[in-house]
Design a protein around this motif. Structure first.
Motif, PDB file in Angstrom:
ATOM      1  N   SER A 137       0.908  -1.211  -0.136  1.00 29.17           N
ATOM      2  CA  SER A 137       0.050   0.153  -0.081  1.00 29.17           C
ATOM      3  C   SER A 137       0.842   1.201  -0.014  1.00 29.17           C
ATOM      4  N   GLN A 152      -8.943  -2.002   0.881  1.00 34.63           N
ATOM      5  CA  GLN A 152      -9.348  -1.000  -0.233  1.00 34.63           C
ATOM      6  C   GLN A 152      -8.265   0.080   0.297  1.00 34.63           C
ATOM      7  N   ASP A 153      -7.939   0.923  -0.777  1.00 31.48           N
ATOM      8  CA  ASP A 153      -7.035   1.950  -0.602  1.00 31.48           C
ATOM      9  C   ASP A 153      -7.714   3.405  -0.093  1.00 31.48           C
ATOM     10  N   SER A 154      -8.765   3.440   0.614  1.00 32.58           N
ATOM     11  CA  SER A 154      -9.313   4.549   1.142  1.00 32.58           C
ATOM     12  C   SER A 154     -10.237   4.245   2.424  1.00 32.58           C
TER      13      SER A 154
END
Length: 389
Positions: free
Chosen positions: A319, A387-389
């Protein structure tokens, strides 16, 4: 209860036996991943890929009990002076609401109210556009890690820049194209005598004076455990935010050291960070050792370093938002555990490994060949997010 020497001897005796390969362990126990993994507070940790047999795991837990980990944990959270070198308590959990006397809790509550009010006032202001955070070590790594992590999920009210290196490029790059009238400088130093931070703070103050004259100090903030040192430097008393000598620098993320995060992302976001850490504190203080995530990760480290003999640990977060995690963990573990003597002044054996790493997938094209082919062997902690958020 087994004494510490006997527990160590039992653990080391396993080294003399042939430790099975991971393939052999999974063939013998196909359900290994199910009983060698934990889900805690939104985290899933799988340690089944560590080369630890069941006898080894039981011996590690026995060592933790023999070392009185539970007793030392209780002493830490009770505020006893377990830092015998400096004769200080180690009470950073109090910053998260997990420990501390009534007096300490009141001090923390008062400072949290001050930082919140200050952050909210600046965030409402239409003057400030940029925050420049000056620090080094623990005064930089934690806030910078969280800054990168928060960017994906929370709108940034200000442009937040960091200054850490005594190389002039660090301060020059941070101040480039900025207007002193719209810039807030935050100097973070526990002692307020750290050479690199003082040099960069002096440079920033001169820059402010060139643009603002005698109003320069209106744009200078100090976060420190040395209030008098900040006053002597010329910081306005209302612009000094304190933390305490029982907060180690590498654990200071949870204090006013993260004022720049509260300013940039809002006090509520910082409070959520504290709440997440408090949940892990509650797990750490209540879960049995064999189901205790921090304890298990620590004992896995002892197995890899002291029994198998691996000299290093690679940390690879898949990430980009967590790209500073290896650097943060370097200080957290190597400064904490990189010791040569015990509390009794006796020489230690091998202590912590060298911590290193970088973000994936770039790491795969940088040092994974070493991981696959080197004869030294290197454990790797792979970190992924859903997930990146």
């Amino acid at each position: 209860m087994t004494d510490i020497k006997t527990a160590w001897a039992a653990l080391r005796s396993l080294k003399d036996k042939k430790i099975p390969t991971l393939e052999e362990m999974f063939l013998h126990d196909p359900d290994r991943a199910q009983h060698m993994s934990l889900r805690v507070n939104g985290l899933y940790v799988d340690y089944s890929k560590q080369r630890i047999c069941q006898d080894g795991f039981q011996a590690l837990i026995a060592l933790a009990k023999a070392a009185n980990v539970e007793g030392w944990r209780a002493r830490l959270f009770a505020g006893e002076k377990i830092n015998t070198t400096e004769n200080r308590a180690v009470l950073h959990p109090a910053l998260r609401g997990s420990a501390g006397s009534a007096e300490i809790k009141n001090q923390i509550k008062h400072m949290a109210a001050r930082t919140r009010t200050f952050a909210e006032n600046i965030r409402r202001s239409k003057t400030i556009k940029t925050i420049v955070h000056i620090g080094i070590g623990g005064s930089d790594l934690g806030p910078r890690l969280c800054h990168y992590a928060f960017e994906a999920s929370y709108p940034a009210r200000f442009d937040l820049r960091f200054v850490v290196n005594v190389d002039g490029a660090s301060i020059n790059d941070a101040l480039k194209d900025l207007d002193p009238a719209t810039t807030l400088i935050i100097s973070v130093s526990k002692s307020f005598t750290t050479q690199e931070t003082r040099m960069n703070t002096n440079a920033a103050l001169e820059w402010l004076k060139q643009g603002l004259g005698d109003k320069a100090c209106d744009h200078m903030i100090a976060v420190t455990a040395n209030r008098q040192g900040a006053l002597d430097f010329g910081i306005d008393p209302a612009h000094i935010f304190e933390f305490w000598d029982w907060v180690g620098g590498r654990f200071s993320l949870w204090s006013a050291v993260s004022l720049s995060l509260q300013l940039t992302f809002g006090p509520d976001v910082f409070d959520d960070l504290l709440a997440g850490a408090r949940e892990m504190d509650e797990h750490f203080t209540s879960a049995p050792l064999a189901q205790n995530l921090p304890v298990i990760m620590a004992m896995v480290g002892i197995w890899n370093r002291n029994i198998i003999g691996y000299p290093s640990l690679a940390v690879v977060p898949y990430s980009r938002r967590l790209r500073k995690l290896p650097a943060y963990l370097q200080q957290l573990e190597m400064e904490s555990n990189g010791k040569g003597k015990t509390r009794d002044g006796e020489p230690t054996g091998p202590t912590c490994p060298v911590i290193w790493g970088d973000e994936g997938t770039n790491s795969q094209h940088a040092f994974f060949q070493h991981l696959h082919q080197s004869r030294n062997g290197t454990p790797v902690d792979f970190i992924a997010v859903l997930q990146d958020s």
